[in-house]
Design an enzyme around this catalytic site. Structure first.
Site, PDB file in Angstrom:
ATOM      1  N   ARG A  25       0.839  -1.207   0.000  1.00 18.36           N
ATOM      2  CA  ARG A  25       0.000   0.000   0.000  1.00 18.36           C
ATOM      3  C   ARG A  25       0.863   1.242   0.000  1.00 18.36           C
ATOM      4  O   ARG A  25       0.389   2.333  -0.281  1.00 18.36           O
ATOM      5  CB  ARG A  25      -0.895   0.006   1.231  1.00 18.36           C
ATOM      6  CG  ARG A  25      -1.885  -1.114   1.198  1.00 18.36           C
ATOM      7  CD  ARG A  25      -3.133  -0.758   1.955  1.00 18.36           C
ATOM      8  NE  ARG A  25      -4.091  -1.814   1.771  1.00 18.36           N
ATOM      9  CZ  ARG A  25      -4.734  -2.426   2.755  1.00 18.36           C
ATOM     10  NH1 ARG A  25      -4.528  -2.065   4.003  1.00 18.36           N
ATOM     11  NH2 ARG A  25      -5.599  -3.364   2.493  1.00 18.36           N
ATOM     12  N   GLU A  37      -0.479  -8.872  -5.343  1.00 24.03           N
ATOM     13  CA  GLU A  37      -1.821  -9.387  -5.635  1.00 24.03           C
ATOM     14  C   GLU A  37      -1.793 -10.865  -5.997  1.00 24.03           C
ATOM     15  O   GLU A  37      -2.682 -11.619  -5.606  1.00 24.03           O
ATOM     16  CB  GLU A  37      -2.485  -8.576  -6.752  1.00 24.03           C
ATOM     17  CG  GLU A  37      -2.923  -7.183  -6.318  1.00 24.03           C
ATOM     18  CD  GLU A  37      -3.911  -7.185  -5.160  1.00 24.03           C
ATOM     19  OE1 GLU A  37      -4.635  -8.182  -4.983  1.00 24.03           O
ATOM     20  OE2 GLU A  37      -3.933  -6.199  -4.400  1.00 24.03           O
ATOM     21  N   TYR A 120      -9.840  -9.010 -12.064  1.00 23.25           N
ATOM     22  CA  TYR A 120      -9.575  -8.464 -10.734  1.00 23.25           C
ATOM     23  C   TYR A 120      -8.164  -7.904 -10.619  1.00 23.25           C
ATOM     24  O   TYR A 120      -7.969  -6.752 -10.187  1.00 23.25           O
ATOM     25  CB  TYR A 120      -9.782  -9.541  -9.638  1.00 23.25           C
ATOM     26  CG  TYR A 120      -9.136  -9.097  -8.352  1.00 23.25           C
ATOM     27  CD1 TYR A 120      -9.751  -8.127  -7.555  1.00 23.25           C
ATOM     28  CD2 TYR A 120      -7.870  -9.553  -7.976  1.00 23.25           C
ATOM     29  CE1 TYR A 120      -9.124  -7.647  -6.416  1.00 23.25           C
ATOM     30  CE2 TYR A 120      -7.241  -9.082  -6.835  1.00 23.25           C
ATOM     31  CZ  TYR A 120      -7.878  -8.127  -6.063  1.00 23.25           C
ATOM     32  OH  TYR A 120      -7.249  -7.632  -4.953  1.00 23.25           O
ATOM     33  N   ASP A 138     -12.665  -8.791  -5.475  1.00 23.53           N
ATOM     34  CA  ASP A 138     -12.155 -10.118  -5.099  1.00 23.53           C
ATOM     35  C   ASP A 138     -13.138 -10.783  -4.130  1.00 23.53           C
ATOM     36  O   ASP A 138     -14.238 -10.253  -3.889  1.00 23.53           O
ATOM     37  CB  ASP A 138     -10.730 -10.017  -4.519  1.00 23.53           C
ATOM     38  CG  ASP A 138     -10.720  -9.467  -3.097  1.00 23.53           C
ATOM     39  OD1 ASP A 138     -11.751  -8.910  -2.655  1.00 23.53           O
ATOM     40  OD2 ASP A 138      -9.683  -9.591  -2.414  1.00 23.53           O
TER      41      ASP A 138
HETATM   42  N1  ADE Z   1      -6.103  -9.180  -0.568  1.00 23.57           N
HETATM   43  C1  ADE Z   1      -5.991  -9.055  -1.903  1.00 23.57           C
HETATM   44  N2  ADE Z   1      -5.463  -7.878  -2.236  1.00 23.57           N
HETATM   45  C2  ADE Z   1      -5.215  -7.239  -1.071  1.00 23.57           C
HETATM   46  C3  ADE Z   1      -4.674  -5.986  -0.741  1.00 23.57           C
HETATM   47  N3  ADE Z   1      -4.245  -5.177  -1.698  1.00 23.57           N
HETATM   48  N4  ADE Z   1      -4.592  -5.666   0.557  1.00 23.57           N
HETATM   49  C4  ADE Z   1      -5.018  -6.513   1.498  1.00 23.57           C
HETATM   50  N5  ADE Z   1      -5.547  -7.692   1.252  1.00 23.57           N
HETATM   51  C5  ADE Z   1      -5.647  -8.064  -0.008  1.00 23.57           C
END
Ligand code: ADE
Length: 359
Positions: A25, A37, A120, A138
């Protein structure tokens, strides 16, 4: 739910205070987002973190991944399962180098066309990296939406996926797709969890149609209950020589474990006892009676659950003399170099010294 602005506002408020600080993030690098991902498609965030950190440290960008040996890529994936995802990642990295000059394409369709990237993942990459307004739906998001609106449309059909993706698109705050998508996923992962969701602390508690019907556990609806099939694997760990070595085989057949290494094995859809194993042509070819190998049972019916299969693995070991000829399709490996070969979880389990204490 009055309108989408109202929805996005509640969600954003929740996300502000509840979000986890996760490494993918903190980056807008599409390569790292992509890796995260793909890893998170098959594992929980907690376990995925270690894999992610090790993977991007070893392969920090598209080029380093494209130039790596497949064996090295699989070693970094070892234990995660779904090895075709690692192979696809590797193959798509090569495509990015060959077709896009090593630069991650900044275009939804070009991203979607890469091997192993579905709707996705393409939406996640393009929204997290460049704030493009594609809804990333998702399993977490399906569940949240199915409950909030008590939607009986099954989530595991093409029609259902389209329905939920369009719904997410109408709710989306297009001015901040990045945060909206992250927040939707996080909400499903932390608040609207599969079992024991936190309804008593949920900011949508007064708006949730499933809760109003006292039917939270009913959602999301699935059409196809996955069919699982039993598979029995019988492994033979032959030890010989000094310093000790053993024999491995590379699994070349198409399938989940393609290009991973393992001991020679026999596969069966029904359980076989040792006498039955001895009577198979393959066993007699590998271990002719003249060798007089004394097999000892080490692990019996270790259960390993995959999405479509339940595997029961049994391991036998035997000591071979110096005259033992390497059977066809196998090769010799020094026991202390076995870590260099990528393996699936069952092999790692067997090779872990602690397994003998676990009955
Ligand atoms: N599961 C899938 N993608 C995610 C993300 N970007 N952050 C947290 N959990 C996830």
């Amino acid at each position: 739910m009055e309108n989408s602005l109202f929805f996005a506002k509640i969600l954003a408020g929740w996300y502000q205070i509840s979000q986890r600080n996760l490494p993918w993030r903190g980056t807008q690098d599409p390569y790292k987002i992509w890796v995260s991902e793909i890893i998170l498609q098959q594992t929980q965030v907690r376990q995925g973190l270690d894999y992610y950190n090790r993977f991007v440290e070893r392969f920090p960008d598209v080029r380093s991944l494209a130039e790596a040996d497949e064996q090295d890529v699989l070693l970094h994936w070892q234990g995660l399962g779904y090895y075709s995802r690692a192979r696809n990642l590797h193959s798509a990295a090569k495509t990015i180098v060959q077709v896009h000059g090593g630069v991650f394409p900044k275009d939804y369709q070009a991203v979607r066309n890469l091997k192993g990237i579905g709707e996705y993942t393409a939406a996640a990459i393009t929204s997290f990296a460049w704030n493009m307004p594609y809804p990333a739906v998702d399993g977490n998001v399906f569940r949240f939406l199915a409950r909030l609106f008590a939607i009986d449309e099954p989530i595991d059909t093409g029609k259902g996926k389209k329905y939920f993706t369009e719904l997410a698109g109408t709710l989306m705050d297009k001015s901040d797709a990045r945060q909206f998508n992250q927040a939707m996923i996080e909400f499903g992962a932390l608040q609207c969890t599969p079992t024991a969701p936190g309804c008593s602390t949920c900011p949508f508690v007064d708006h949730c149609a499933a809760l109003a019907k006292n039917a939270v556990a009913h959602y999301p609806v699935k059409q196809n209950k996955t069919q699982t099939k039993n598979l029995y694997l019988y492994y033979f760990h032959i030890q010989a020589g000094s310093p000790p070595y053993t024999y491995l085989k590379k699994r070349t057949e198409k399938g989940i474990w393609q290009n991973l290494f393992e001991f020679p094995l026999l596969e069966s859809e029904v359980p076989l006892d040792f006498n039955e194993l001895c009577q198979t042509k393959q066993f007699q070819e590998w271990f002719p009676p003249t060798e007089n190998l004394q097999f000892k049972l080490v692990i019996e019916n270790k259960k390993h659950v995959l999405s479509h299969r339940i595997i029961y693995a049994t391991f036998y070991t035997a000591n071979a003399g110096a005259q033992f000829a390497t059977p066809a399709a196998m090769f010799k490996v020094k026991a202390n170099e076995i870590d260099q070969y990528p393996m699936h979880r069952l092999m790692s389990f067997y090779l872990r010294p602690a397994h003998t204490t676990q009955k």
